[in-house]
Design a protein around this motif. Structure first.
Motif, mmCIF file in Angstrom:
data_model
loop_
_atom_site.group_PDB
_atom_site.id
_atom_site.type_symbol
_atom_site.label_atom_id
_atom_site.label_comp_id
_atom_site.label_asym_id
_atom_site.label_seq_id
_atom_site.Cartn_x
_atom_site.Cartn_y
_atom_site.Cartn_z
ATOM 1 N N THR A 133 -11.175 31.245 -45.282
ATOM 2 C CA THR A 133 -12.431 30.864 -44.641
ATOM 3 C C THR A 133 -12.278 29.558 -43.867
ATOM 4 O OG1 THR A 133 -13.100 29.830 -46.721
ATOM 5 C CG2 THR A 133 -13.847 32.081 -46.321
ATOM 6 N N TYR A 134 -13.378 29.117 -43.242
ATOM 7 C CA TYR A 134 -13.349 27.947 -42.367
ATOM 8 C C TYR A 134 -12.905 26.689 -43.102
ATOM 9 C CZ TYR A 134 -14.910 24.645 -38.777
ATOM 10 O OH TYR A 134 -14.958 23.663 -37.822
ATOM 11 N N ASP A 135 -13.310 26.536 -44.357
ATOM 12 C CA ASP A 135 -12.953 25.314 -45.077
ATOM 13 C C ASP A 135 -11.475 25.259 -45.427
ATOM 14 O OD1 ASP A 135 -13.011 27.352 -46.907
ATOM 15 O OD2 ASP A 135 -13.963 26.171 -48.498
ATOM 16 N N ARG A 136 -10.768 26.369 -45.273
ATOM 17 C CA ARG A 136 -9.323 26.410 -45.554
ATOM 18 C C ARG A 136 -8.475 26.211 -44.305
ATOM 19 N NH1 ARG A 136 -7.687 28.947 -50.319
ATOM 20 N NH2 ARG A 136 -9.172 28.429 -51.981
ATOM 21 N N ILE A 137 -8.791 26.925 -43.241
ATOM 22 C CA ILE A 137 -7.931 26.893 -42.052
ATOM 23 C C ILE A 137 -8.686 26.510 -40.781
ATOM 24 C CG2 ILE A 137 -6.268 28.532 -43.009
ATOM 25 C CD1 ILE A 137 -7.566 30.716 -41.314
ATOM 26 N N GLY A 138 -9.925 26.074 -40.925
ATOM 27 C CA GLY A 138 -10.671 25.582 -39.776
ATOM 28 C C GLY A 138 -11.023 26.660 -38.778
ATOM 29 N N VAL A 139 -10.925 26.313 -37.499
ATOM 30 C CA VAL A 139 -11.392 27.196 -36.440
ATOM 31 C C VAL A 139 -10.574 28.484 -36.362
ATOM 32 C CG1 VAL A 139 -9.892 26.254 -34.634
ATOM 33 C CG2 VAL A 139 -12.140 27.201 -34.022
ATOM 34 N N ALA A 140 -9.377 28.501 -36.938
ATOM 35 C CA ALA A 140 -8.579 29.730 -36.945
ATOM 36 C C ALA A 140 -9.278 30.841 -37.713
ATOM 37 C CB ALA A 140 -7.204 29.465 -37.545
ATOM 38 N N ALA A 141 -10.099 30.479 -38.697
ATOM 39 C CA ALA A 141 -10.775 31.488 -39.515
ATOM 40 C C ALA A 141 -11.726 32.358 -38.697
ATOM 41 C CB ALA A 141 -11.507 30.815 -40.675
ATOM 42 N N PRO A 142 -12.672 31.780 -37.948
ATOM 43 C CA PRO A 142 -13.554 32.646 -37.148
ATOM 44 C C PRO A 142 -12.807 33.388 -36.050
ATOM 45 C CG PRO A 142 -13.966 30.324 -36.666
ATOM 46 C CD PRO A 142 -13.096 30.374 -37.886
ATOM 47 N N ILE A 143 -11.738 32.790 -35.510
ATOM 48 C CA ILE A 143 -10.962 33.467 -34.466
ATOM 49 C C ILE A 143 -10.306 34.721 -35.039
ATOM 50 C CG2 ILE A 143 -8.928 33.289 -32.986
ATOM 51 C CD1 ILE A 143 -9.630 30.353 -32.554
ATOM 52 N N LEU A 144 -9.689 34.589 -36.203
ATOM 53 C CA LEU A 144 -9.053 35.749 -36.844
ATOM 54 C C LEU A 144 -10.094 36.789 -37.248
ATOM 55 C CD1 LEU A 144 -6.375 33.942 -39.056
ATOM 56 C CD2 LEU A 144 -5.962 35.343 -37.019
ATOM 57 N N LEU A 145 -11.239 36.321 -37.711
ATOM 58 C CA LEU A 145 -12.300 37.252 -38.094
ATOM 59 C C LEU A 145 -12.754 38.078 -36.894
ATOM 60 C CD1 LEU A 145 -14.237 38.186 -40.375
ATOM 61 C CD2 LEU A 145 -15.847 36.444 -39.560
ATOM 62 N N LEU A 210 -19.649 33.738 -53.348
ATOM 63 C CA LEU A 210 -19.219 33.074 -52.119
ATOM 64 C C LEU A 210 -17.734 32.761 -52.122
ATOM 65 C CD1 LEU A 210 -22.189 30.602 -51.485
ATOM 66 C CD2 LEU A 210 -21.588 32.619 -50.136
ATOM 67 N N SER A 211 -17.165 32.541 -53.293
ATOM 68 C CA SER A 211 -15.755 32.173 -53.379
ATOM 69 C C SER A 211 -14.834 33.381 -53.227
ATOM 70 C CB SER A 211 -15.485 31.474 -54.712
ATOM 71 O OG SER A 211 -14.110 31.184 -54.851
ATOM 72 N N TRP A 212 -15.076 34.436 -54.017
ATOM 73 C CA TRP A 212 -14.169 35.582 -53.990
ATOM 74 C C TRP A 212 -14.864 36.940 -54.132
ATOM 75 C CZ3 TRP A 212 -14.685 38.385 -58.457
ATOM 76 C CH2 TRP A 212 -15.174 37.713 -59.588
ATOM 77 N N GLY A 213 -16.100 36.958 -54.621
ATOM 78 C CA GLY A 213 -16.761 38.236 -54.868
ATOM 79 C C GLY A 213 -16.981 39.061 -53.612
ATOM 80 N N TRP A 214 -17.293 38.415 -52.491
ATOM 81 C CA TRP A 214 -17.553 39.143 -51.260
ATOM 82 C C TRP A 214 -16.321 39.867 -50.753
ATOM 83 C CZ3 TRP A 214 -14.815 38.216 -46.791
ATOM 84 C CH2 TRP A 214 -14.069 37.020 -46.740
ATOM 85 N N ARG A 215 -15.134 39.459 -51.206
ATOM 86 C CA ARG A 215 -13.887 40.062 -50.729
ATOM 87 C C ARG A 215 -13.619 41.441 -51.346
ATOM 88 N NH1 ARG A 215 -10.706 36.185 -48.221
ATOM 89 N NH2 ARG A 215 -11.356 34.013 -48.545
#
Length: 458
Positions: A133-145, A210-215
């Motif tokens: 998610t965004y808090d882990r890899i920043g702007v790369a997260a929404p781009i990959l999504l 929010l942490s892992w359940g949605w996955r």
């Protein structure tokens, strides 16, 4: 050409550089054996279940968590709108998938393309399930999504048209609606599975969800993919396509289906317009209703339960209305639903705005019946509007452009209009009225297609 009297469109009229035989009818193809037809219907059903499970799951998560996890903002409304923007990206990619898989499906065959679409969708959904998610890899997260959402859209763009054709081209002319109705159950069943999966993981504590359940629902796509591929690999190619392919000359088989369609675009435009009404209504009552109902004071769990009741309506209505179109005509069924949607547009949100879960559920169920009336005849009708040489491309593009225009931007537009109107539901009802009106006009312009000989134009 008068669009009310057109014959199955398809291919360009014979010209001086085309063999005269291309203008002649070829011998009708006998319908498939019952055992093979049931296998084809099951394969198409499973494929569309998997595709729509993955695709709808994304829309649900976009409304619930993606704004916070991938598009953080000080305003929850801005985050939600940004998340719905990625939802729209998937719809934008669907026509691209229709062109890509339609091209090879019309030239090489339906079956092989359906295997590719299923693999692409399953892989994309699984990767979303492990995406940081965004808090882990920043702007790369929404781009990959967004990239994975585009891959989902491309896969869905080729899936529905191919699955519909495999059933329709195997079935007897008098029962195409009946068998296509089974295939079209993939949409509500996919929605049902995704809704149940979300409901189960939403029972987790908020922090865990929010942490892992949605996955978890996304990771389950891997299992569904294995099951679907096993069934899909055991069906045979469409006999109508096989006959047309064997009879075609090299110049025709080497042509580009989408260019042949664009030379006479009338039927493609009408096919697209016919689907706008049901798609817009679906977008409002499945994806956008989650955020709207929360703003109206409902709990997420209440809305999810209402949607579960609502989707059960489709399990009965879609096959019923699709089979009914074999008896009374595709246009009659579709127009009935579109007129009903116009009349019910304002009462729908009046029921939701009461704050009563029972009345909200009733309103959504009525809307679902009307949506099913518009949606159920689409598969046989669109297949009967195009010739074999361009049918995969024509059906896919008509359906996917309808989904893009009708549903792709609807949650985004609805959220923006809602914010700009101070929370009034009037703009939402207006969207229903306008989109259903487009469907009414299109169906009025389309000549009745029921029972056409699909092998008469290649």
């Amino acid at each position: 050409m008068n669009p009310r009297t057109h014959q199955p469109v398809a291919d360009t009229p014979p010209s001086s550089d085309q063999p005269p035989a291309r203008a002649e009818s070829i011998s009708p193809v006998a319908p498939a054996e019952p055992t093979q037809l049931r296998r084809v219907a099951l394969s198409s059903l499973l494929g569309t279940v998997i595709e729509y499970y993955d695709f709808i799951l994304y829309g649900t998560m976009a409304a619930l968590v993606f704004g916070e996890l991938f598009f953080p903002s000080s305003s929850s409304a801005v985050s939600t709108i940004a998340a719905f923007g990625t939802l729209a990206a998937g719809y934008v990619a669907r026509p691209l998938g229709g062109v890509l898989f339609g091209h090879f499906g019309d030239r090489l065959g339906r079956k092989s393309m359906l295997v590719v679409t299923m693999v692409a969708m399953g892989v994309a959904s699984f990767l979303i399930g492990v995406l940081p998610t965004y808090d882990r890899i920043g702007v790369a997260a929404p781009i990959l999504l967004v990239g994975l959402r585009l891959l989902q859209g491309i896969a869905v763009g080729g899936e529905w048209g191919g699955a519909a054709l495999m059933v329709v081209e195997h079935a007897d002319a008098t029962r195409r609606g009946r068998w296509a109705g089974i295939m079209q159950l993939g949409s509500p069943l996919g929605f049902l599975l995704s809704t149940v999966a979300v409901m189960l993981v939403s029972l987790l504590p908020d922090a865990a969800f929010l942490s892992w359940g949605w996955r978890i629902p996304f990771l389950l796509s891997g299992l569904l993919l294995v099951i679907g591929l096993y069934v899909r690999m055991n069906v045979v190619e469409s006999p109508i396509f096989q006959q047309a392919h064997d009879a075609s000359s090299e110049p025709e088989s080497a042509s580009v289906p989408v260019l042949r369609l664009l030379r006479h675009p009338g039927p493609l435009v009408l096919a697209c317009a016919a689907g706008i009404g049901p798609f817009a209504l679906t977008a409002l009552t499945s994806s956008h209703i989650l955020s709207y109902a929360q703003g109206a004071g409902y709990e997420t769990s209440q809305v999810m339960r209402a949607l579960l009741f609502t989707v059960t309506v489709s399990l009965v209505c879609i096959p019923l209305f699709s089979a009914l179109s074999d008896r009374v005509g595709r246009r009659t069924v579709g127009v009935t639903g579109a007129v009903g949607a116009v009349l019910f547009a304002f009462p729908l949100y009046a029921l939701v705005n009461t704050g009563s879960v029972v009345l909200m559920t009733l309103g959504l169920m009525v809307a679902q019946v009307l949506q099913n009336l518009m949606y159920a005849p689409l598969a046989p009708m669109l297949a009967e509007m195009f010739g074999t040489g361009v049918r995969y491309t024509g059906v896919s593009l008509g359906y996917q452009f309808a989904s893009l225009i009708g549903a792709g931007f609807t949650p985004l537009v609805a959220s923006s209009l809602l914010a700009g109107s101070g929370g009034s539901s009037v703009p939402l009802s207006a969207i229903v009225v306008l989109s259903a009106a487009v469907t009414i006009i299109a169906l009025w312009r389309i000549a009745e297609t029921r029972g056409r000989d699909l092998s008469s134009v290649i």
